[in-house]
Design an enzyme around this catalytic site. Structure first.
Site, PDB file in Angstrom:
ATOM      1  N   PHE A 127       0.859  -1.189   0.000  1.00  0.00           N
ATOM      2  CA  PHE A 127       0.000   0.000   0.000  1.00  0.00           C
ATOM      3  C   PHE A 127       0.893   1.236   0.000  1.00  0.00           C
ATOM      4  CE2 PHE A 127      -2.481   3.486   1.667  1.00  0.00           C
ATOM      5  CZ  PHE A 127      -3.665   3.362   0.963  1.00  0.00           C
ATOM      6  N   ASP A 214       9.408   2.270   1.767  1.00  0.00           N
ATOM      7  CA  ASP A 214       8.267   3.035   2.266  1.00  0.00           C
ATOM      8  C   ASP A 214       8.107   2.711   3.753  1.00  0.00           C
ATOM      9  OD1 ASP A 214       5.832   4.049   3.018  1.00  0.00           O
ATOM     10  OD2 ASP A 214       4.739   3.353   1.247  1.00  0.00           O
ATOM     11  N   LYS A 243       2.933   9.898   8.340  1.00  0.00           N
ATOM     12  CA  LYS A 243       2.211   9.441   9.536  1.00  0.00           C
ATOM     13  C   LYS A 243       2.769   9.949  10.871  1.00  0.00           C
ATOM     14  CE  LYS A 243      -0.208   5.328   7.820  1.00  0.00           C
ATOM     15  NZ  LYS A 243      -1.582   5.632   8.165  1.00  0.00           N
TER      16      LYS A 243
END
Ligand code: PLP
Length: 398
Positions: A127, A214, A243
């Site tokens: 993702f 990532d 995040k």
């Protein structure tokens, strides 16, 4: 009728305030937050160091522009380079933008090597976000469906399968980079083997590809080190963060090293808000708290306690496939759909999440104490057991 676009099937609760790992809803009910806004609230809620930094910075200066030097941004870039071993940083506002920057960087790098149509190796169940390029890189049809034509230039391989990457290396001359989450979050808390990361590094070195990791969800102390790749003893060429970087203030970062750090030039990429003084002050306070309050070792210890507690509490329970994780990034895979558990846990005063339909996901704030972890276990373990005992019919559907 709500004036919000219908992009989320929202749980009918609204939080009014928070403190540490605790949240209170509008009715004053208290919840133990084992999700941290999906790995965002690194320092939990209302951390005094963070709130003070944000308050002070907001009084001084919130935004100027990337047309000018930004002292807080330069300081944050220095700090991130210091803890990561990377050379430089591009700041943006979210995880998908960080990934978007990496995809553009890889393409530009490829064109610099005269590759006409540069491609990036990406993984099943990955993702990377919901912009057109990042959803195209994502390995989940649900995220992509309806948004075709997808962005081209991605070669997909199974996760943790180094042979598949070797095959691509022998056959595909257009590849210029590999993009991988060292721990897949949305994909179900899937851990990459450390040897897999080292082998990817070796293949990238041999092929002249960029290794792009990532760490938007798994990075920033959650696994006991600043970054997951550090457990493997390697350094990537590009790393993506967002995040938890500023504990809730939106920020994203694309870090680069070596040749990758020289790819972008003035005019090739940009962001209006990216790395503004407010977001950078929040990130600097977050990094300082992680380091000075020992939150990385806390994450490792409390994560270990949670994983052991879940394994012990759910041992022998029919329907539990696996308890897996690293530090405070934890998944419990069941043999059946378990989305209903989210509401049941909420009723019991615990915030959790379910991803990939069958994986209970915990991403607590890094400040969680041993007592709070035991409280979480005391709610979750009987809940999962009860759910599995009562939901055998669902098993047949799975
Ligand atoms: N990359 C990873 C690994 C993620 O987990 C996410 C979000 O869940 C993203 C990228 C996208 O981040 P954002 O939602 O901030 O765009």
């Amino acid at each position: 009728m709500s004036h919000l676009m219908n992009t989320y099937q929202r749980i009918p609760v609204a939080f009014a305030r928070g403190q540490g790992v605790w949240l209170w809803d509008e009715a004053g009910r208290k919840y133990l937050d084992a999700l941290a806004g999906i790995a965002v609230n690194t320092l939990g809620h209302g951390h005094p160091r963070l709130t003070q930094a944000i308050a002070e910075q907001s009084l001084r200066l919130i935004h100027a522009s990337n047309l000018y030097r930004i002292a807080e941004q330069e300081k944050l870039a220095d700090r991130l380079a210091g803890i990561s071993g990377m050379d430089n940083v591009f700041f943006c506002n979210s995880g998908c933008e960080a990934n978007e920057a990496a995809i553009k960087l890889a393409r530009l790098y490829g064109h610099g090597k005269a590759v006409e149509s540069p491609a990036i190796v990406v993984m099943d169940k990955a993702f990377h976000g919901r912009t057109l390029a990042t959803l195209s890189a994502t390995g989940n049809r649900k995220v992509q469906a309806g948004f075709e034509p997808l962005v081209s230039g991605f070669v997909r391989v199974p996760f943790n399968d180094i042979e598949a990457v070797r095959q691509v290396a022998t056959h595909d001359r257009s590849v210029v980079a590999v993009l991988v989450e060292p721990i897949q979050g949305e994909g179900g808390i899937n851990l990459s083997a450390m040897q897999y990361l080292r082998d990817l590094r070796e293949i990238c070195d041999r092929q002249g590809w960029l290794l792009m990791v990532d760490e938007v969800q798994c990075g920033l102390g959650r696994t006991g080190k600043w970054f997951v790749y550090q457990h493997a003893g390697i350094r990537p060429d590009v790393m993506l963060l967002a995040k938890g970087l500023a504990s809730g203030v939106p920020i994203g970062a694309c870090l680069a090293r070596g040749a990758a750090a020289q790819v972008f030039q003035p005019g090739t990429h940009g962001s209006t808000f990216g790395g503004n003084p407010l977001a950078c002050a929040a990130a600097l306070a977050t990094l300082a708290a992680i380091e000075e309050e020992g939150l990385m070792s806390n994450a490792e210890r409390i994560g270990g306690l949670l994983i052991a507690g879940l394994r012990e509490g759910l041992a022998g329970t029919p329907g539990v496939r696996e308890v897996r994780g690293h530090g405070l990034m934890i998944g419990v895979e069941l043999d059946r759909s378990c989305g209903d558990l989210v509401g049941q846990a909420l009723e019991a005063g615990l915030l959790i999440n379910v991803t990939m339909d069958k994986v209970i996901r915990l991403l607590p704030p890094l400040v969680m104490s041993e007592q709070e972890a035991r409280q979480a276990l005391s709610i979750l373990v009987p809940l999962v057991r009860g759910f599995l005992a009562q939901a055998p019919a669902i098993a047949a559907r799975a």
